[in-house]
Design a protein around this motif. Sequence first.
Motif, mmCIF file in Angstrom:
data_model
loop_
_atom_site.group_PDB
_atom_site.id
_atom_site.type_symbol
_atom_site.label_atom_id
_atom_site.label_comp_id
_atom_site.label_asym_id
_atom_site.label_seq_id
_atom_site.Cartn_x
_atom_site.Cartn_y
_atom_site.Cartn_z
ATOM 1 N N ASN A 171 26.314 22.908 -15.271
ATOM 2 C CA ASN A 171 26.519 23.288 -13.877
ATOM 3 C C ASN A 171 27.273 24.614 -13.842
ATOM 4 O O ASN A 171 28.504 24.635 -13.919
ATOM 5 C CB ASN A 171 27.301 22.203 -13.134
ATOM 6 N N ALA A 172 26.546 25.693 -13.746
ATOM 7 C CA ALA A 172 27.116 27.032 -13.875
ATOM 8 C C ALA A 172 28.096 27.406 -12.777
ATOM 9 O O ALA A 172 28.957 28.262 -12.988
ATOM 10 C CB ALA A 172 25.994 28.066 -13.929
ATOM 11 N N ASN A 173 28.022 26.795 -11.603
ATOM 12 C CA ASN A 173 28.887 27.180 -10.495
ATOM 13 C C ASN A 173 30.008 26.187 -10.212
ATOM 14 O O ASN A 173 30.852 26.444 -9.352
ATOM 15 C CB ASN A 173 28.062 27.378 -9.225
ATOM 16 N N LEU A 174 30.050 25.092 -10.915
ATOM 17 C CA LEU A 174 31.075 24.072 -10.689
ATOM 18 C C LEU A 174 32.399 24.526 -11.286
ATOM 19 O O LEU A 174 32.492 24.772 -12.487
ATOM 20 C CB LEU A 174 30.640 22.748 -11.319
ATOM 21 N N THR A 175 33.443 24.635 -10.454
ATOM 22 C CA THR A 175 34.732 25.124 -10.928
ATOM 23 C C THR A 175 35.773 24.019 -11.108
ATOM 24 O O THR A 175 36.673 24.149 -11.935
ATOM 25 C CB THR A 175 35.303 26.199 -9.990
ATOM 26 N N THR A 176 35.689 22.957 -10.308
ATOM 27 C CA THR A 176 36.658 21.860 -10.400
ATOM 28 C C THR A 176 35.948 20.523 -10.198
ATOM 29 O O THR A 176 34.793 20.471 -9.765
ATOM 30 C CB THR A 176 37.769 21.967 -9.333
ATOM 31 N N LEU A 177 36.688 19.452 -10.457
ATOM 32 C CA LEU A 177 36.191 18.101 -10.199
ATOM 33 C C LEU A 177 36.955 17.474 -9.042
ATOM 34 O O LEU A 177 37.091 16.258 -8.950
ATOM 35 C CB LEU A 177 36.334 17.241 -11.467
ATOM 36 N N ASP A 178 37.452 18.295 -8.133
ATOM 37 C CA ASP A 178 38.278 17.818 -7.029
ATOM 38 C C ASP A 178 37.605 16.758 -6.167
ATOM 39 O O ASP A 178 38.282 15.907 -5.597
ATOM 40 C CB ASP A 178 38.744 18.984 -6.157
ATOM 41 N N GLY A 179 36.310 16.757 -6.080
ATOM 42 C CA GLY A 179 35.594 15.763 -5.290
ATOM 43 C C GLY A 179 35.658 14.356 -5.872
ATOM 44 O O GLY A 179 35.251 13.396 -5.227
ATOM 45 N N LEU A 180 36.200 14.222 -7.066
ATOM 46 C CA LEU A 180 36.296 12.904 -7.721
ATOM 47 C C LEU A 180 37.703 12.327 -7.656
ATOM 48 O O LEU A 180 38.017 11.370 -8.357
ATOM 49 C CB LEU A 180 35.839 13.015 -9.185
ATOM 50 N N ARG A 181 38.551 12.849 -6.791
ATOM 51 C CA ARG A 181 39.945 12.401 -6.701
ATOM 52 C C ARG A 181 40.101 10.921 -6.377
ATOM 53 O O ARG A 181 41.128 10.332 -6.691
ATOM 54 C CB ARG A 181 40.718 13.244 -5.693
ATOM 55 N N GLY A 182 39.116 10.299 -5.786
ATOM 56 C CA GLY A 182 39.203 8.880 -5.443
ATOM 57 C C GLY A 182 38.759 7.942 -6.550
ATOM 58 O O GLY A 182 38.910 6.725 -6.442
ATOM 59 N N VAL A 183 38.235 8.467 -7.626
ATOM 60 C CA VAL A 183 37.749 7.640 -8.735
ATOM 61 C C VAL A 183 38.937 7.165 -9.560
ATOM 62 O O VAL A 183 39.734 7.965 -10.048
ATOM 63 C CB VAL A 183 36.752 8.424 -9.619
ATOM 64 N N ILE A 200 33.936 8.720 -2.603
ATOM 65 C CA ILE A 200 33.916 7.680 -3.637
ATOM 66 C C ILE A 200 35.338 7.220 -3.908
ATOM 67 O O ILE A 200 36.242 8.020 -4.134
ATOM 68 C CB ILE A 200 33.270 8.195 -4.941
ATOM 69 N N ARG A 201 35.534 5.901 -3.895
ATOM 70 C CA ARG A 201 36.849 5.304 -4.144
ATOM 71 C C ARG A 201 36.705 4.167 -5.136
ATOM 72 O O ARG A 201 35.706 3.454 -5.144
ATOM 73 C CB ARG A 201 37.449 4.745 -2.855
ATOM 74 N N GLY A 202 37.693 3.983 -5.987
ATOM 75 C CA GLY A 202 37.699 2.857 -6.905
ATOM 76 C C GLY A 202 37.078 3.184 -8.246
ATOM 77 O O GLY A 202 37.011 4.338 -8.663
ATOM 78 N N SER A 203 36.633 2.145 -8.933
ATOM 79 C CA SER A 203 36.068 2.285 -10.275
ATOM 80 C C SER A 203 34.556 2.410 -10.224
ATOM 81 O O SER A 203 33.899 1.738 -9.427
ATOM 82 C CB SER A 203 36.447 1.078 -11.129
ATOM 83 N N LEU A 204 34.020 3.222 -11.098
ATOM 84 C CA LEU A 204 32.576 3.386 -11.221
ATOM 85 C C LEU A 204 32.080 2.491 -12.351
ATOM 86 O O LEU A 204 32.716 2.422 -13.399
ATOM 87 C CB LEU A 204 32.231 4.840 -11.544
ATOM 88 N N PRO A 205 30.952 1.815 -12.176
ATOM 89 C CA PRO A 205 30.444 0.940 -13.231
ATOM 90 C C PRO A 205 29.853 1.706 -14.415
ATOM 91 O O PRO A 205 29.756 1.179 -15.515
ATOM 92 C CB PRO A 205 29.364 0.117 -12.530
ATOM 93 N N GLY A 206 29.491 2.952 -14.201
ATOM 94 C CA GLY A 206 28.892 3.755 -15.259
ATOM 95 C C GLY A 206 29.739 4.964 -15.600
ATOM 96 O O GLY A 206 30.881 5.096 -15.157
ATOM 97 N N ALA A 207 29.166 5.845 -16.373
ATOM 98 C CA ALA A 207 29.844 7.051 -16.839
ATOM 99 C C ALA A 207 29.764 8.169 -15.805
ATOM 100 O O ALA A 207 28.941 8.136 -14.899
ATOM 101 C CB ALA A 207 29.195 7.522 -18.135
ATOM 102 N N VAL A 208 30.612 9.157 -15.987
ATOM 103 C CA VAL A 208 30.505 10.415 -15.256
ATOM 104 C C VAL A 208 29.970 11.440 -16.256
ATOM 105 O O VAL A 208 30.609 11.727 -17.271
ATOM 106 C CB VAL A 208 31.862 10.865 -14.672
#
Length: 117
Positions: free
Chosen positions: A20-32, A7-15
């Motif tokens: 999410n008990a196992n989610l440790t980081t939001l590193d996958g959103l670096r392109g937002v 994902i790159r750029g701006s999202l039209p909606g919210a995040v």
Amino acid sequence: IQALSGIRGSLPGAVIIESNANLTTLDGLRGVQGLGMNHDRDSLHLVSNTALHSIEGLSAVRGALPGALTIQDNPKLTTLDGLEGVEGLGENNGGNSLYLSANAVLWSIKALSGIRG
């Protein structure tokens, strides 16, 4: 969340990331680079993510968020590093712009120092 790394750029909606008990980081959103908002007028909603310790993956987000920022019940989150580019916040349907609650080890919100009225 690494699966979202394309994902790159701006999202039209919210995040919205909740319970999410196992989610440790939001590193996958670096392109937002920007966030919109949802029907509740939230732009970023991070609630009850018991292993989340870093939101630095949001470091590319710049400018004012049209909605509110809610960070609640993330017991391992220590800082809001990653939100340094946020310059303003909107208001959600509850009348909040910023809601921080029950983040047991959150010791710094310095990353929000760029927010202007």
